[in-house]
Design an enzyme around this catalytic site. Sequence first.
Site, PDB file in Angstrom:
ATOM      1  N   SER A 138      -3.220   3.263 -13.011  1.00  0.00           N
ATOM      2  CA  SER A 138      -1.826   3.719 -12.918  1.00  0.00           C
ATOM      3  C   SER A 138      -1.310   3.939 -14.335  1.00  0.00           C
ATOM      4  CB  SER A 138      -1.006   2.628 -12.217  1.00  0.00           C
ATOM      5  OG  SER A 138       0.362   2.734 -12.525  1.00  0.00           O
ATOM      6  N   TYR A 151       1.599  -6.200 -10.895  1.00  0.00           N
ATOM      7  CA  TYR A 151       1.039  -4.884 -10.545  1.00  0.00           C
ATOM      8  C   TYR A 151       0.513  -4.196 -11.817  1.00  0.00           C
ATOM      9  CZ  TYR A 151       0.632  -0.106  -8.800  1.00  0.00           C
ATOM     10  OH  TYR A 151       0.146   1.136  -8.475  1.00  0.00           O
TER      11      TYR A 151
HETATM   12  N1  LIG Z   1       1.669   6.152  -5.026  1.00  0.00           N
HETATM   13  C1  LIG Z   1       1.889   5.881  -6.315  1.00  0.00           C
HETATM   14  O1  LIG Z   1       2.991   6.117  -6.848  1.00  0.00           O
HETATM   15  C2  LIG Z   1       0.765   5.315  -7.165  1.00  0.00           C
HETATM   16  C3  LIG Z   1       0.861   5.407  -8.564  1.00  0.00           C
HETATM   17  C4  LIG Z   1      -0.156   4.876  -9.332  1.00  0.00           C
HETATM   18  C5  LIG Z   1      -1.244   4.275  -8.749  1.00  0.00           C
HETATM   19  N2  LIG Z   1      -1.310   4.204  -7.394  1.00  0.00           N
HETATM   20  C6  LIG Z   1      -2.466   3.528  -6.800  1.00  0.00           C
HETATM   21  O2  LIG Z   1      -3.106   4.383  -5.879  1.00  0.00           O
HETATM   22  C7  LIG Z   1      -3.828   3.596  -4.932  1.00  0.00           C
HETATM   23  C8  LIG Z   1      -3.576   4.137  -3.539  1.00  0.00           C
HETATM   24  O3  LIG Z   1      -2.227   3.966  -3.228  1.00  0.00           O
HETATM   25  P1  LIG Z   1      -1.371   5.043  -2.405  1.00  0.00           P
HETATM   26  O4  LIG Z   1      -0.252   5.466  -3.250  1.00  0.00           O
HETATM   27  O5  LIG Z   1      -2.263   6.069  -1.806  1.00  0.00           O
HETATM   28  O6  LIG Z   1      -0.745   4.084  -1.286  1.00  0.00           O
HETATM   29  P2  LIG Z   1      -0.921   4.025   0.297  1.00  0.00           P
HETATM   30  O7  LIG Z   1      -0.666   5.366   0.921  1.00  0.00           O
HETATM   31  O8  LIG Z   1      -0.090   2.877   0.729  1.00  0.00           O
HETATM   32  O9  LIG Z   1      -2.461   3.691   0.475  1.00  0.00           O
HETATM   33  C9  LIG Z   1      -2.976   2.438   0.147  1.00  0.00           C
HETATM   34  C10 LIG Z   1      -4.342   2.326   0.763  1.00  0.00           C
HETATM   35  O10 LIG Z   1      -4.877   1.054   0.408  1.00  0.00           O
HETATM   36  C11 LIG Z   1      -5.275   0.388   1.605  1.00  0.00           C
HETATM   37  N3  LIG Z   1      -5.110  -1.047   1.493  1.00  0.00           N
HETATM   38  C12 LIG Z   1      -3.984  -1.734   1.190  1.00  0.00           C
HETATM   39  N4  LIG Z   1      -4.218  -3.052   1.248  1.00  0.00           N
HETATM   40  C13 LIG Z   1      -5.520  -3.198   1.596  1.00  0.00           C
HETATM   41  C14 LIG Z   1      -6.348  -4.317   1.840  1.00  0.00           C
HETATM   42  N5  LIG Z   1      -5.874  -5.569   1.743  1.00  0.00           N
HETATM   43  N6  LIG Z   1      -7.648  -4.117   2.171  1.00  0.00           N
HETATM   44  C15 LIG Z   1      -8.120  -2.858   2.288  1.00  0.00           C
HETATM   45  N7  LIG Z   1      -7.385  -1.747   2.077  1.00  0.00           N
HETATM   46  C16 LIG Z   1      -6.095  -1.924   1.745  1.00  0.00           C
HETATM   47  C17 LIG Z   1      -4.369   0.959   2.700  1.00  0.00           C
HETATM   48  O11 LIG Z   1      -4.995   0.884   3.968  1.00  0.00           O
HETATM   49  P3  LIG Z   1      -4.667  -0.179   5.113  1.00  0.00           P
HETATM   50  O12 LIG Z   1      -3.222  -0.470   5.069  1.00  0.00           O
HETATM   51  O13 LIG Z   1      -5.137   0.541   6.345  1.00  0.00           O
HETATM   52  O14 LIG Z   1      -5.528  -1.352   4.796  1.00  0.00           O
HETATM   53  C18 LIG Z   1      -4.290   2.409   2.283  1.00  0.00           C
HETATM   54  O15 LIG Z   1      -5.380   3.131   2.758  1.00  0.00           O
HETATM   55  C19 LIG Z   1      -3.376   2.144  -5.135  1.00  0.00           C
HETATM   56  O16 LIG Z   1      -4.352   1.451  -5.870  1.00  0.00           O
HETATM   57  C20 LIG Z   1      -2.113   2.299  -5.980  1.00  0.00           C
HETATM   58  O17 LIG Z   1      -1.867   1.170  -6.787  1.00  0.00           O
HETATM   59  C21 LIG Z   1      -0.345   4.726  -6.581  1.00  0.00           C
END
Ligand SMILES: NC(=O)c1ccc[n+]([C@@H]2O[C@H](COP(=O)([O-])OP(=O)(O)OC[C@H]3O[C@@H](n4cnc5c(N)ncnc54)[C@H](OP(=O)(O)O)[C@@H]3O)[C@@H](O)[C@H]2O)c1
Length: 278
Positions: A138, A151
């Site tokens: 991130s 985080y």
């Molecule tokens: N969106 C942003 O602004 C942003 C910015 C920077 C970095 N990121 C990073 O991008 C990555 C993906 O996030 P996203 O934005 O795509 O969010 P998201 O739509 O909420 O997706 C998160 C994914 O992680 C899975 N997950 C969460 N907890 C889990 C667990 N305990 N075991 C296995 N899987 C788990 C969720 O699936 P289930 O709930 O089905 O388990 C889901 O598939 C994360 O690492 C996040 O920190 C996001």
Amino acid sequence: MTSVLITGASSGIGEAFARQYASRGADLVLAARSQEKLDALSRELSRTHAISVTVLKQDLSHPDSAEKLVSSCQSQCIEIDVLVNNAGFWMVGPFSNEPLDELERMVVLHNLSLVKLTSLLLPGMKKRKRGGILNVSSITAFQGVPFNAVYAATKAFILSFSEALREELRGSGVNVCAVCPGLTRTKIFDTTGVNPDKILLPVGLPEPVVKKAITGLEQNRAFVVPGLYNKILIHGGRVLPRSVMVRLGVLLARNETTEKQRYRACCSAGETNSKDKQ
Ligand SMILES: NC(=O)c1ccc[n+]([C@@H]2O[C@H](COP(=O)([O-])OP(=O)(O)OC[C@H]3O[C@@H](n4cnc5c(N)ncnc54)[C@H](OP(=O)(O)O)[C@@H]3O)[C@@H](O)[C@H]2O)c1
């Protein structure tokens, strides 16, 4: 045929990874907790791209979950060529208010499981002299971020680990890249209560993040930062003293937490109203 394991593939950036790798003809292993979402995505992608898709339901916030995931792959004779460590969640708010069990889940999911999956799958990649590890970090990795303390620290760990590992693996045929997205419109906002339409920073889409990440891995870049605005933020961190950047982080986080409080207040007002009606 390349085989790609994507953690957190049930929504957001992980789902976009699944779609982009599927369109390149890669076989997929999709891991997350939401079996139904993974099954639906698997049916769609295997039909439209004539690829093999395996679904593995796994909560990766438990210390032994990485071993279970890898042993499920091994028992189905699946060799992983590319590992995308993407699963994650976000917590916004004062550190002293965060429940300890949630903090532990975050550290295990973002760091311990990521390290374990890498450690367990790397020997096969090295033996085959080809492979890739793509770690989702991130822009918060580049400095301490108040009200996102744990985080941001877990994301800094991911960036540091990726940079070091990439250098160790130079010449081995295994590429390592960290992708450092800025705010991206996904379900991650749902769990925080932050409204993406009300915050000061621009919010991008998952698809360009994933495109940049896959190219970064192919080019064996140490890390990639998708989006011009996010690059400017990172470069600001190089020009300004670290302490100033951390102070600036307070202003942005204050906006996020105010939005979160407003959202929570609306929810509890809604609850009260519905109770009043009963
Ligand atoms: N969106 C942003 O602004 C942003 C910015 C920077 C970095 N990121 C990073 O991008 C990555 C993906 O996030 P996203 O934005 O795509 O969010 P998201 O739509 O909420 O997706 C998160 C994914 O992680 C899975 N997950 C969460 N907890 C889990 C667990 N305990 N075991 C296995 N899987 C788990 C969720 O699936 P289930 O709930 O089905 O388990 C889901 O598939 C994360 O690492 C996040 O920190 C996001």
